[in-house]
Scaffold this motif. Structure first.
Motif, PDB file in Angstrom:
ATOM      1  N   PRO A  13       0.821  -1.209   0.000  1.00  0.00           N
ATOM      2  CA  PRO A  13       0.000   0.000   0.000  1.00  0.00           C
ATOM      3  C   PRO A  13       0.862   1.269   0.000  1.00  0.00           C
ATOM      4  CG  PRO A  13      -0.807  -1.572   1.620  1.00  0.00           C
ATOM      5  CD  PRO A  13       0.494  -2.121   1.110  1.00  0.00           C
ATOM      6  N   GLY A  70       7.306  -3.020   0.901  1.00  0.00           N
ATOM      7  CA  GLY A  70       6.474  -2.728   2.067  1.00  0.00           C
ATOM      8  C   GLY A  70       5.653  -1.461   1.920  1.00  0.00           C
ATOM      9  N   LEU A  71       4.869  -1.200   2.926  1.00  0.00           N
ATOM     10  CA  LEU A  71       4.007  -0.004   2.972  1.00  0.00           C
ATOM     11  C   LEU A  71       4.832   1.264   2.710  1.00  0.00           C
ATOM     12  CD1 LEU A  71       2.552  -1.138   6.340  1.00  0.00           C
ATOM     13  CD2 LEU A  71       1.039  -0.540   4.455  1.00  0.00           C
ATOM     14  N   GLY A  89      11.590  -2.972   3.139  1.00  0.00           N
ATOM     15  CA  GLY A  89      10.821  -2.634   4.333  1.00  0.00           C
ATOM     16  C   GLY A  89       9.907  -1.433   4.141  1.00  0.00           C
ATOM     17  N   ALA A  90       8.964  -1.313   5.052  1.00  0.00           N
ATOM     18  CA  ALA A  90       8.038  -0.181   5.015  1.00  0.00           C
ATOM     19  C   ALA A  90       8.832   1.127   5.054  1.00  0.00           C
ATOM     20  CB  ALA A  90       7.092  -0.265   6.198  1.00  0.00           C
ATOM     21  N   VAL A 146      16.070  -1.923   4.503  1.00  0.00           N
ATOM     22  CA  VAL A 146      15.223  -0.987   5.255  1.00  0.00           C
ATOM     23  C   VAL A 146      15.873   0.391   5.255  1.00  0.00           C
ATOM     24  CG1 VAL A 146      14.388  -2.811   6.806  1.00  0.00           C
ATOM     25  CG2 VAL A 146      16.329  -1.412   7.502  1.00  0.00           C
ATOM     26  N   VAL A 158      12.645 -12.662   4.945  1.00  0.00           N
ATOM     27  CA  VAL A 158      12.022 -12.891   6.249  1.00  0.00           C
ATOM     28  C   VAL A 158      10.572 -12.439   6.271  1.00  0.00           C
ATOM     29  CG1 VAL A 158      14.081 -12.802   7.681  1.00  0.00           C
ATOM     30  CG2 VAL A 158      12.975 -10.678   6.968  1.00  0.00           C
ATOM     31  N   TYR A 159      10.201 -11.629   5.308  1.00  0.00           N
ATOM     32  CA  TYR A 159       8.857 -11.049   5.327  1.00  0.00           C
ATOM     33  C   TYR A 159       7.941 -11.882   4.458  1.00  0.00           C
ATOM     34  CZ  TYR A 159       5.202  -7.918   3.653  1.00  0.00           C
ATOM     35  OH  TYR A 159       4.016  -7.388   3.263  1.00  0.00           O
TER      36      TYR A 159
END
Ligand SMILES: CC(C)(COP(=O)(O)OP(=O)(O)OC[C@H]1O[C@@H](n2cnc3c(N)ncnc32)[C@H](O)[C@@H]1OP(=O)(O)O)[C@@H](O)C(=O)NCCC(=O)NCCS
Length: 215
Positions: free
Chosen positions: A148, A165-166, A183-184, A199, A211-212
């Protein structure tokens, strides 16, 4: 009108179901799931396990879409559906903006207010989540999840099984390798290798093992 069966009845499926209903082009929508999901709040019947879908006679006017967030699980189910002769649907929320020159693969869902600009190519069995932006000339491979609010600048290449990620961002022409996890809120400046988890701003690699799960 065709009917639609969603494979997977969890939280992600609830959103996909709303999209299928909003499209208004399916005579009926139902779910199958191999676990024991609580579907009591969903406005569609649970028909049983995936066997119901996989044993449907070929030529039935019924399509399927795998409504599972995890990229690997979604890919496994998608391939099983194709092997069984099931027809994949492509779902695009009516509020999404998709360029006429963009290509969206089979089994992919484009969620509310997502934007896919000119000449972008989205592979099979992908999720372009709510409010994500895929700029012109991006190449997004199969079984990818663009989270998203994530944004891909022009000409970005996303390899298979990547999870963005977000709110993650990839600057124009960045390349993100196979199964990488972004990562988000991460900002990718140029390249992320396969299997890495990145990240932060700018992106730093914190792991080389995925890992996600995408859920
Ligand atoms: C990137 C991510 C997968 C890492 O998960 P993880 O492997 O469990 O990592 P950890 O929580 O152990 O964190 C590892 C390190 O990265 C940092 N970190 C984790 N996620 C981060 C993020 N999004 N931004 C900045 N730093 C982050 C942690 O603080 C930690 O730093 P440290 O080693 O200095 O303490 C996860 O945090 C994430 O951002 N997932 C995205 C979820 C998402 O957007 N889903 C979409 C649902 S629709």
């Amino acid at each position: 009108m065709k009917s639609l069966i969603l494979w997977g009845a969890g939280g992600h499926a609830a959103v996909v179901l709303d999209i299928a209903v909003a499209m208004g082009c399916f005579e009926s929508v139902a779910l199958v799931d191999d676990g024991r999901p609580d579907c009591s709040s969903l406005p569609a019947p649970l028909l049983g396990s995936s066997r119901v879908l996989l044993s449907m006679p070929q030529g039935t006017d019924c399509q399927f879409l795998v409504s599972i967030g995890d990229n690997q699980d979604r890919a496994r189910c998608f391939e099983a559906g194709l092997r069984a002769g099931c027809l994949p649907a492509t779902l695009i929320h009516p509020s999404a903006v998709v360029s006429p020159s963009a290509v969206i693969g089979r089994g992919t869902v484009v969620m509310a207010r997502a934007v896919i600009n000119a000449r972008a190519v989205i592979g099979q069995n992908c999720i372009v989540n709510t409010g994500a932006v895929v700029e012109h000339d991006c190449l997004v491979a199969d079984h990818v999840h663009i989270g998203p609010g994530a944004v891909l600048g022009g000409g970005v290449q996303i390899h298979p099984y990547v999870s963005m990620g977000l709110g993650a961002i990839a600057l124009p022409s960045a390349v993100i390798g196979d199964s990488a996890v972004i990562g988000a809120g991460c900002v990718v400046l140029d390249a992320i290798p396969a299997l890495a988890t990145a990240v932060g701003v700018p992106a730093r690699i914190v792991s080389r093992v995925p890992v996600y799960s995408g859920q």
